[in-house]
Design an enzyme around this catalytic site. Sequence first.
Site, short mmCIF file in Angstrom:
data_model
loop_
_atom_site.label_atom_id
_atom_site.label_comp_id
_atom_site.label_asym_id
_atom_site.label_seq_id
_atom_site.Cartn_x
_atom_site.Cartn_y
_atom_site.Cartn_z
N SER A 140 28.31 20.36 30.73
CA SER A 140 27.85 20.84 32.05
C SER A 140 28.60 20.12 33.15
O SER A 140 29.00 18.95 32.99
CB SER A 140 26.35 20.57 32.22
OG SER A 140 25.93 20.83 33.55
N TYR A 155 19.53 14.64 31.74
CA TYR A 155 20.31 15.82 31.37
C TYR A 155 21.80 15.54 31.58
O TYR A 155 22.63 15.87 30.74
CB TYR A 155 19.86 17.02 32.21
CG TYR A 155 20.65 18.29 31.97
CD1 TYR A 155 20.47 19.05 30.83
CD2 TYR A 155 21.60 18.72 32.90
CE1 TYR A 155 21.19 20.22 30.62
CE2 TYR A 155 22.33 19.88 32.70
CZ TYR A 155 22.12 20.62 31.56
OH TYR A 155 22.85 21.77 31.34
#
Length: 249
Positions: A140, A155
């Site tokens: 990501s 995350y």
Amino acid sequence: MLLKDKVAVITGGAGINGLGFCTARMMAEQGAQVVILDLEQADPQAAAARLGEEHLGLVANVTDKASCEAAAAAVLARWGRIDILVNNAGVTQPVKFLDITGADYDRILDVSLRGTLYASQAVLPAMLAQKSGSIVCISSVSAQRGGGILGGPHYSAAKAGVLGLARAMAREYGGSNIRVNCVTPGLIATDINKGKIPEDKRQGILDGIPLARIGEPADVGGCVVFLASDLAKYCTGVTLDVNGGMLIH
């Protein structure tokens, strides 16, 4: 077709509006035999059936090593080979740093990072035996810019770990003709973030994206297909940014 006669396994691919299923569809269109792995409640069999009867959906939990190994064995029993793995399974949580609990940390890192480890370990013996393979890991932009969009710091940490793990695999297995690469999506319109972008912040986010739009699943899926295919046969250890210019570095 770019993936004719290839067998491709995609983790977390049952969500019809997600990156995994979009990638599965695009790989099937390019001639691959696709295997969708996901949790029972996600119904991977139904997702695979949408692609056609020649594709396979299997219940598997990427945080459980035995489950990943059983799924790999089922794929090998049917086709005798595994050519592509897409480590797509992941979960997110919008929470501030001081609010992250131990359970939060374990849950987020287990799916994205431990899941990448276990799924890769499950398919690597087959790839080593056939002396070829391509693993694509979904990280990501959050890993690169330190969050700041939707997911919490844990995350970002999980997705940054995916980058490091993939690079280490690329270095270790390159001599066996196994390529390992990463894709780092920016903000993509999927169910994982549906309804989570406040309207008062939406324009500010778009102002920070040179292509002036939020990405679509196919924007990412096309790049995964490229990395999985022989078009990228001299690419390993690559991090391919797919963020509309949100992060230029």
